[in-house]
Design a protein around this motif. Structure first.
Motif, PDB file in Angstrom:
ATOM      1  N   SER A   1       0.943  -1.143   0.001  1.00  0.00           N
ATOM      2  CA  SER A   1      -0.028  -0.099  -0.196  1.00  0.00           C
ATOM      3  C   SER A   1       0.941   1.291   0.077  1.00  0.00           C
ATOM      4  CB  SER A   1      -1.061  -0.079   1.301  1.00  0.00           C
ATOM      5  OG  SER A   1      -0.268   0.118   2.358  1.00  0.00           O
ATOM      6  N   SER A   2       0.304   2.446  -0.039  1.00  0.00           N
ATOM      7  CA  SER A   2       0.847   3.690   0.241  1.00  0.00           C
ATOM      8  C   SER A   2      -0.061   4.219   1.107  1.00  0.00           C
ATOM      9  CB  SER A   2       1.440   4.252  -0.961  1.00  0.00           C
ATOM     10  OG  SER A   2       2.206   5.454  -0.768  1.00  0.00           O
ATOM     11  N   GLU A   3       0.103   5.668   0.840  1.00  0.00           N
ATOM     12  CA  GLU A   3      -0.946   6.564   1.580  1.00  0.00           C
ATOM     13  C   GLU A   3      -1.713   7.371   0.496  1.00  0.00           C
ATOM     14  OE1 GLU A   3       1.082   8.265   5.737  1.00  0.00           O
ATOM     15  OE2 GLU A   3       2.178   8.935   3.818  1.00  0.00           O
TER      16      GLU A   3
ATOM     17  N   VAL B   1      -4.521  12.526   5.151  1.00  0.00           N
ATOM     18  CA  VAL B   1      -3.795  11.409   4.730  1.00  0.00           C
ATOM     19  C   VAL B   1      -3.664  10.363   5.417  1.00  0.00           C
ATOM     20  CG1 VAL B   1      -1.306  10.834   3.897  1.00  0.00           C
ATOM     21  CG2 VAL B   1      -2.151  12.933   3.280  1.00  0.00           C
ATOM     22  N   GLY B   2      -4.232   9.257   4.721  1.00  0.00           N
ATOM     23  CA  GLY B   2      -4.028   7.789   5.704  1.00  0.00           C
ATOM     24  C   GLY B   2      -3.579   6.745   4.491  1.00  0.00           C
TER      25      GLY B   2
ATOM     26  N   ALA C   1      -6.674  10.854  -3.874  1.00  0.00           N
ATOM     27  CA  ALA C   1      -5.691  11.259  -5.059  1.00  0.00           C
ATOM     28  C   ALA C   1      -4.204  10.930  -4.438  1.00  0.00           C
ATOM     29  CB  ALA C   1      -6.007  12.650  -5.108  1.00  0.00           C
ATOM     30  N   PRO C   2      -3.322  10.992  -5.122  1.00  0.00           N
ATOM     31  CA  PRO C   2      -1.689  10.775  -4.733  1.00  0.00           C
ATOM     32  C   PRO C   2      -1.524  12.253  -3.588  1.00  0.00           C
ATOM     33  CG  PRO C   2      -1.806  10.714  -7.044  1.00  0.00           C
ATOM     34  CD  PRO C   2      -3.611  11.097  -6.650  1.00  0.00           C
ATOM     35  N   LEU C   3      -0.673  12.033  -2.889  1.00  0.00           N
ATOM     36  CA  LEU C   3      -0.102  12.867  -2.150  1.00  0.00           C
ATOM     37  C   LEU C   3       0.184  14.128  -2.640  1.00  0.00           C
ATOM     38  CD1 LEU C   3      -0.401  10.612   0.074  1.00  0.00           C
ATOM     39  CD2 LEU C   3       1.607  11.294   1.040  1.00  0.00           C
TER      40      LEU C   3
ATOM     41  N   GLN D   1       6.151   4.039  -0.040  1.00  0.00           N
ATOM     42  CA  GLN D   1       5.467   3.051  -0.021  1.00  0.00           C
ATOM     43  C   GLN D   1       5.352   2.193   1.131  1.00  0.00           C
ATOM     44  OE1 GLN D   1       6.820   0.995  -3.596  1.00  0.00           O
ATOM     45  NE2 GLN D   1       7.910  -0.569  -2.588  1.00  0.00           N
ATOM     46  N   GLN D   2       4.239   1.431   1.357  1.00  0.00           N
ATOM     47  CA  GLN D   2       4.292   0.604   2.710  1.00  0.00           C
ATOM     48  C   GLN D   2       3.486  -0.471   2.682  1.00  0.00           C
ATOM     49  OE1 GLN D   2       2.557   3.933   5.135  1.00  0.00           O
ATOM     50  NE2 GLN D   2       0.576   3.269   4.576  1.00  0.00           N
TER      51      GLN D   2
END
Length: 475
Positions: free
Chosen positions: A175-177, A297-298, A321-323, A334-335
């Protein structure tokens, strides 16, 4: 886009495979985090002898049901392999602590869910299994075409542990944020989706005029805010020393302090809060009140939590949307967990673990796991599977139920992740990187909460806190 990524990926892959192929070369030995297990090209899996492997995880009940299904299907392919899936912790830190205790006793699992920082700690005990020879194995490994099927930034994270190309993990649930926003409110007031932080806080200021008790913007993870904003501001955070090949902690610098002051100014003006400043409650919880917070942002892995029934019934809709970035050039960390294998010293057992790991990250399985969660499928071919096509066909452009709205938002979050691969990055991973991550998050909270009487006092406090945290991480 895929062709460009694939070409770049194959260039990087070729360098790793060349290193894998020269089994006699030990010139890079000191640069390797762990020695590569030299699986012979002639090695085979013995299907006549029973083998038992253990997979440790921290999954919830829904994910455990999926894994149980996988184990049953895998048993059909390899009847002699028994897979024990064990919930070894309620979260990743508990899981990592249990593995850390098991390593000296030699009782660690064969496979585990893992974050890179945790694997770097396991490497202090020389426990992780380096997968280079497994990946390049002529019959048990992956072909170049199969490797190019993985989203490049996700695969590359597995080689972020040293400068020698040691691969210690495989992408699993990534995932990401995301930048989540109250789409209904944005449409009502004519706001464009912001692409820069300045635009975010212009909107926040406008909301604040209308809603004086609001905190217009929230950020759940202070750790991620520090790391992502450091990248966007060009501020060193961590890295590798080119001479020694060892990881370095670099966050104590002027660019980083300027970045932190930028966000502190927004906190002081009541335009922004974070999870810790919110009493450890996720900012999405305030978002779901329908007032007081209008963008946050989460994690995309928690996309479904952006909605609840009450908000849906009030016709509020959510966008993702993207950060935002400092200057319009996207960059976000990325996470999400990977999976890693451990060196048990039993080659047949390690091969069995490798086969199950490959099975878990097949196209069909990564698509199946993504749908209920919001984690992104990690392979291009996953998006061509029937299970994914059926999921996409079921998405309603105009949802009439909460579940339909959540499914639509999950799909949009995954598309955002899939279509912006060039903006995602990972940081250097080494024994101190986990500690650095924790401390820079605490550093942000400390500075955000400080009530400075004047600019000089603020600068002095920032310098003191930076030095204190830096000393703690590096000593």
């Amino acid at each position: 886009m895929k062709k460009i990524f694939s070409s770049l990926f194959l260039i990087a892959l070729a360098l790793v495979l060349v290193a894998c192929g020269d089994q006699g070369d030990r010139t890079q030995a000191k640069a390797k985090l762990v020695e590569w297990y030299e699986l012979s090209p002639d090695a085979e899996f013995d299907t006549t002898k029973p083998v038992t492997i253990n997979f440790w995880h921290r999954m919830g009940s829904a994910s455990q049901i999926i894994v149980a299904e996988w184990i049953e299907k895998f048993k059909v392919l390899y009847p002699n392999i028994t897979v024990n899936a064990v919930k070894a912790g309620d979260d990743y830190n508990q899981l990592a602590e249990k593995i850390g205790i098991a390593i000296p006793a030699g009782t660690m699992p064969d496979i585990a869910e893992s974050y890179p920082d945790h694997i770097a700690r396991y490497a202090l005990g020389d426990a992780p299994l380096a997968l280079n020879y497994f990946i390049s194995h002529p019959t048990l490994g992956y072909s170049e075409e199969e490797l190019a099927d993985f989203l490049p930034s996700l695969w590359a994270e597995g080689a972020s542990y040293d400068q020698a190309g040691t691969i210690l993990s495989l992408p699993f649930t990534k995932s990401s944020e995301g930048f989540f926003y109250n789409k209904t409110y944005f449409d009502q007031h004519g706001y464009e989706v912001p692409t820069t932080w300045d635009q975010v806080f212009e909107i926040a200021e406008d909301i604040k005029k209308r809603e004086p008790n609001a905190f217009p913007f929230g950020y759940d993870s202070e750790d991620n805010l520090f790391i992502t904003a450091s990248k966007q501001w060009g501020a060193p955070y961590t890295g590798y020393n080119e001479q020694t090949g060892k990881g370095e902690v670099l966050f104590n610098n002027d660019q980083s302090k300027e970045m932190v002051k930028y966000f502190k100014d927004k906190v002081d003006k009541g335009l922004m809060l974070t999870r810790t400043l919110n009493g450890e409650a996720y900012t999405s919880d305030i978002f779901k009140t329908g007032s007081r917070l209008y963008m946050y942002v989460g994690s995309t892995g928690g996309t479904r939590y952006a909605y609840n029934q009450e908000l849906f019934d009030k016709d509020m809709r959510v966008g993702v949307a993207p950060l935002p970035s400092k200057d319009g050039k996207g960059a976000q960390v990325q996470q999400g967990p990977n999976i890693n294998l451990f060196n048990s010293g039993d080659e047949q057992r390690m091969i069995a673990a490798w086969l199950f790991a490959k099975f878990m990250i097949s196209a069909e399985n990564t698509a199946q796991f993504a749908i209920p969660s919001g984690y992104a499928p990690i392979r291009y071919s996953a998006y061509e599977t029937q299970i994914w096509k059926d999921y996409v066909d079921g998405i309603k452009d105009n949802p009439t139920t909460l579940a339909e709205a959540q499914n639509k938002l999950v799909k949009e979050a995954i598309d955002m992740f899939r279509n912006n691969g060039e903006i995602f990055f990972t940081q250097a991973v080494f024994s101190q990187s986990s500690k650095a991550r924790t401390e820079v998050g605490a550093l942000l909270v400390s500075i955000f909460a400080y009530n400075a009487p004047n600019e000089d006092a603020l600068n002095a406090y920032i310098n003191s806190e930076y030095q204190k945290k830096y000393n703690f991480v590096t000593n």
